[in-house]
Design a protein around this motif. Sequence first.
Motif, mmCIF file in Angstrom:
data_model
loop_
_atom_site.group_PDB
_atom_site.id
_atom_site.type_symbol
_atom_site.label_atom_id
_atom_site.label_comp_id
_atom_site.label_asym_id
_atom_site.label_seq_id
_atom_site.Cartn_x
_atom_site.Cartn_y
_atom_site.Cartn_z
ATOM 1 N N ASP A 231 30.261 17.361 5.751
ATOM 2 C CA ASP A 231 29.149 17.400 4.808
ATOM 3 C C ASP A 231 28.286 18.621 5.117
ATOM 4 N N MET A 232 28.176 19.507 4.154
ATOM 5 C CA MET A 232 27.358 20.703 4.359
ATOM 6 C C MET A 232 25.891 20.283 4.443
ATOM 7 N N ASP B 127 29.718 19.560 -1.955
ATOM 8 C CA ASP B 127 29.500 20.023 -0.574
ATOM 9 C C ASP B 127 29.978 19.020 0.465
ATOM 10 N N LYS C 81 23.696 14.353 11.482
ATOM 11 C CA LYS C 81 23.090 15.404 10.659
ATOM 12 C C LYS C 81 21.781 15.904 11.216
HETATM 13 MG MG LIG Z 1 25.423 17.731 2.032
#
Ligand SMILES: [Mg+2]
Length: 381
Positions: free
Chosen positions: A9-10, A105, A160
Amino acid sequence: MPRTIAHVDMDAFFAAVEVLDHPEYRGKPLIVGGPRGSRRGVVSTCSYEARRYGVRSAMPLSQAARLCPDALFVPGRMTRYAEVAEVVRRVFHEFTPLVEPVSIDEAFLDLTGAEHLHPSLPALGRAIKDRIAAATGGLTASVGIAPNKFLAKLGSELCKPDGLLVVTGENLDSLLLPLPVGRLWGVGPKTEAELNRYGIKTVADLRRTPVEWLVERFGKFGPELHQLAYGLDDRPVSSGGDPKSLGHEETFPTDLSDPRDLRRVLVSLAGQVGRRLRQHGFAARTVTLKFRYADFTTLTRSRTLSAPFDDDDTLLAEALKLWEKVEKKQAFRLLGLYASGLVPAQQLSLLPDRKRQVLAVMDELNTRFRREVVVKGRQLE
Ligand SMILES: [Mg+2]
């Protein structure tokens, strides 16, 4: 068979692309979605600096401006984001042909069989992150790696931004059990409220709940809830149709010209491609050899056979036939081997049983030990 799935996941993708193109935005609260003061627009993406002020995706721009008066507001540039997403997508395909995009993304990668090419799963995850950064000019992604999609996605969410989390049998319970049940895949606010009403607040609570009780309350979803509480999920990574080809290529640290070195590379490539064909249950009809000379000229040569195959011997024999005809006028920077014209292998009985058994044992050992522990004699030549 155990699988290795990554969820990539960007991080704050649209905002990150804006910072990439406008270095002066770096470190500032940035909101992508429209001009400041826009009455109708919503936040499409915001930088982590803006998130600190409570700004979130899908929030009205006017509310975002109240929360973070100093933020920079920029309209979105979808064409540019799609262009960068395409670069990222190509990086995914360097690692595996089995890529399931979730959004512009974000994607699942089935890396089963690719583990051997890296010393460990964290090293594989880092390789993905490093390649994304190199190919895009510095964008970061969060990567979760796990035996299934549910845990891979949970992994990337928990680490994240710019993180890497490998979920294994060892850390599974400590990650999963404390989570609120609403974090489970498919558990929406309604189901969560219903579970909470019975005192089931965390995944640990859910795991203690008898599956019969869950079936009574939630019907078909009951057994699924029970499975998720144990971190189980067997949905396949679906690339929207079967992959068109499976292959590997190797770029050499220094250009190679010694015929024995080059042959060794071909033998190793045939072994890797053959194993991945079998692990994914495919047989192929076409072998493609790719080579790049020292001057970067890149060419391919292909042969198509009348019958599909999935064994290393046929792959190598065909690769060597193609290789014989390659002009060796310069040193080589890269060799690659691809199998295409894929068909499901279970429909065919391609090899005599005994040969197939030997391959199955080799594949199994190589998978278990995550590197090439079992090689045929010729690879040691
Ligand atoms: Mg993302």
